[in-house]
Design a protein around this motif. Sequence first.
Motif, PDB file in Angstrom:
ATOM      1  N   ARG A 168       0.857  -1.181   0.000  1.00  0.00           N
ATOM      2  CA  ARG A 168       0.000   0.000   0.000  1.00  0.00           C
ATOM      3  C   ARG A 168       0.898   1.237   0.000  1.00  0.00           C
ATOM      4  N   HIS A 169       0.790   2.048  -1.009  1.00  0.00           N
ATOM      5  CA  HIS A 169       1.676   3.190  -1.198  1.00  0.00           C
ATOM      6  C   HIS A 169       0.863   4.483  -1.105  1.00  0.00           C
ATOM      7  N   SER A 170       1.275   5.371  -0.209  1.00  0.00           N
ATOM      8  CA  SER A 170       0.535   6.603   0.044  1.00  0.00           C
ATOM      9  C   SER A 170       0.985   7.742  -0.874  1.00  0.00           C
ATOM     10  N   ASP A 171      -0.012   8.456  -1.404  1.00  0.00           N
ATOM     11  CA  ASP A 171       0.257   9.679  -2.160  1.00  0.00           C
ATOM     12  C   ASP A 171       0.002  10.901  -1.290  1.00  0.00           C
ATOM     13  N   GLY A 172      -0.457  10.662  -0.070  1.00  0.00           N
ATOM     14  CA  GLY A 172      -0.732  11.759   0.843  1.00  0.00           C
ATOM     15  C   GLY A 172      -2.203  12.137   0.880  1.00  0.00           C
ATOM     16  N   ASN A 173      -2.611  12.683   2.023  1.00  0.00           N
ATOM     17  CA  ASN A 173      -3.985  13.179   2.211  1.00  0.00           C
ATOM     18  C   ASN A 173      -5.023  12.088   1.986  1.00  0.00           C
ATOM     19  N   GLY A 174      -4.664  10.836   2.322  1.00  0.00           N
ATOM     20  CA  GLY A 174      -5.632   9.739   2.284  1.00  0.00           C
ATOM     21  C   GLY A 174      -5.615   8.905   1.025  1.00  0.00           C
ATOM     22  N   LEU A 175      -4.949   9.353  -0.041  1.00  0.00           N
ATOM     23  CA  LEU A 175      -4.934   8.601  -1.293  1.00  0.00           C
ATOM     24  C   LEU A 175      -3.887   7.490  -1.229  1.00  0.00           C
ATOM     25  N   LEU A 176      -4.317   6.257  -1.525  1.00  0.00           N
ATOM     26  CA  LEU A 176      -3.439   5.099  -1.479  1.00  0.00           C
ATOM     27  C   LEU A 176      -3.482   4.345  -2.803  1.00  0.00           C
ATOM     28  N   LEU A 177      -2.351   3.792  -3.182  1.00  0.00           N
ATOM     29  CA  LEU A 177      -2.278   2.883  -4.325  1.00  0.00           C
ATOM     30  C   LEU A 177      -2.025   1.487  -3.766  1.00  0.00           C
ATOM     31  N   VAL A 178      -2.997   0.582  -3.957  1.00  0.00           N
ATOM     32  CA  VAL A 178      -2.886  -0.784  -3.457  1.00  0.00           C
ATOM     33  C   VAL A 178      -2.397  -1.666  -4.596  1.00  0.00           C
ATOM     34  N   VAL A 179      -1.218  -2.256  -4.428  1.00  0.00           N
ATOM     35  CA  VAL A 179      -0.594  -3.060  -5.481  1.00  0.00           C
ATOM     36  C   VAL A 179      -0.573  -4.523  -5.059  1.00  0.00           C
ATOM     37  N   ARG A 180      -1.150  -5.370  -5.899  1.00  0.00           N
ATOM     38  CA  ARG A 180      -1.105  -6.818  -5.707  1.00  0.00           C
ATOM     39  C   ARG A 180      -0.823  -7.445  -7.065  1.00  0.00           C
TER      40      ARG A 180
END
Length: 412
Positions: free
Chosen positions: A49-61
């Motif tokens: 799970r990678h954060s872009d800040g301010n609550g936005l996340l990129l979930v990579v599987r």
Amino acid sequence: MVTMVKDSQTRISRVRSGGGQVVDDGEKPKVIKRNTLRASMIHKMPDGRHSDGNGLLLVVRASSRLWTCRFTDPLTGKRREISLGAFPEVSLTDARLKRDAVRVQIKAGQRPTPRIEKADASRSLRLWTERTHKAISRRLRHGGPNWPRLVELHLFPSLGDADLTKLSPRNLVEAMGPIWHSKPSSATEIMSRLRIILKHAAAEHSEVRADVVDRAVILLGHQGHKVQHYTALPHTEAPAAYQALGGRSIGALAARLLILTASRSRPIRLAKFSDFDLEQKVWSVPAADMKSGRAFRVALSDEAVEVVQTAMLITRSRTWVFSAREDRPIENSTIWTAISRAGIDCTAHGFRATFRSWCADTSVAYDVAEASLDHVVGTAVSRTYQRSDLLDLRRVVMDDWTAYLLAAPAPA
């Protein structure tokens, strides 16, 4: 130009002329990182799970990349997470715009949800969840009042008003992506219940396709989940464990009866005075207290009878055999605490596995061993003809099991 300013607490600050910005030399300001991801990085991101800040996340599987947004629900105050779409269909720029739109809704006191095509009442997931629950409630234990709960919690925020005739695998991937790997058991159960809901909806609306769930599961990928069984003791350690529970507290007595009868914790906790016939050494557990939903008779050894009699003398209830408060049965934690304090590395349910392993190693007949645990044996046809609960045979097993538990010398 920089002017030095001394505040009331003799802390020195610098004020830049023109801008009026105060920079505190005594304490560094907290820096909130935003927009930390780069579009060129997304294809190379490792699983996680990678954060872009301010609550936005990129979930990579694996090859899947899903945008999600974490926020505090303005209506409940609880932390929540919603899907904003999959990459590359939703670009980094679009994901940030969606995140910002979510923040605007939160500031307005609204619960943010992704935009979906709403259905009329006759085709919505919300309605068919309710109808399906009513249709199957009679075959669920106690009517299954919590059966819709997982669907309501994880699907209703984004798909509650969705048109089931237009539900796509991608809709489910976006809704289930945040928990598919982090909560595999719950996610699998949600998909199972959704299949049932869609089959009921398809009975009235032929356009509804129940296979949308299976297609979504393929897109979500393998969960990599390994089933973890309850911690259990080797049966050779069971005698020492049982004798370590030699105290007369309600919790210790409940734990001892649980081990002696190889019962689940619920029947023990909810045992009533009226359930026991101590002269016949039989405990009749009501159907409502059994996982199977069937009434069950338990053969009691002399040691088990003594434990029940002791509990009846010290219980604080006239109804419940195991009660630490007036007219209230004990909680699950009471039994677990008694086992833990005795230094026993085994769960309450794990003792059933310990008992079953002892049965296997001592050549107890398969049918009798399974019947002792209230497990169903044989086919529906064979059970139609074999209707005995094998109580007399189970009594011999329980007496032998008790003798085994009492045979080893008590620990010093």
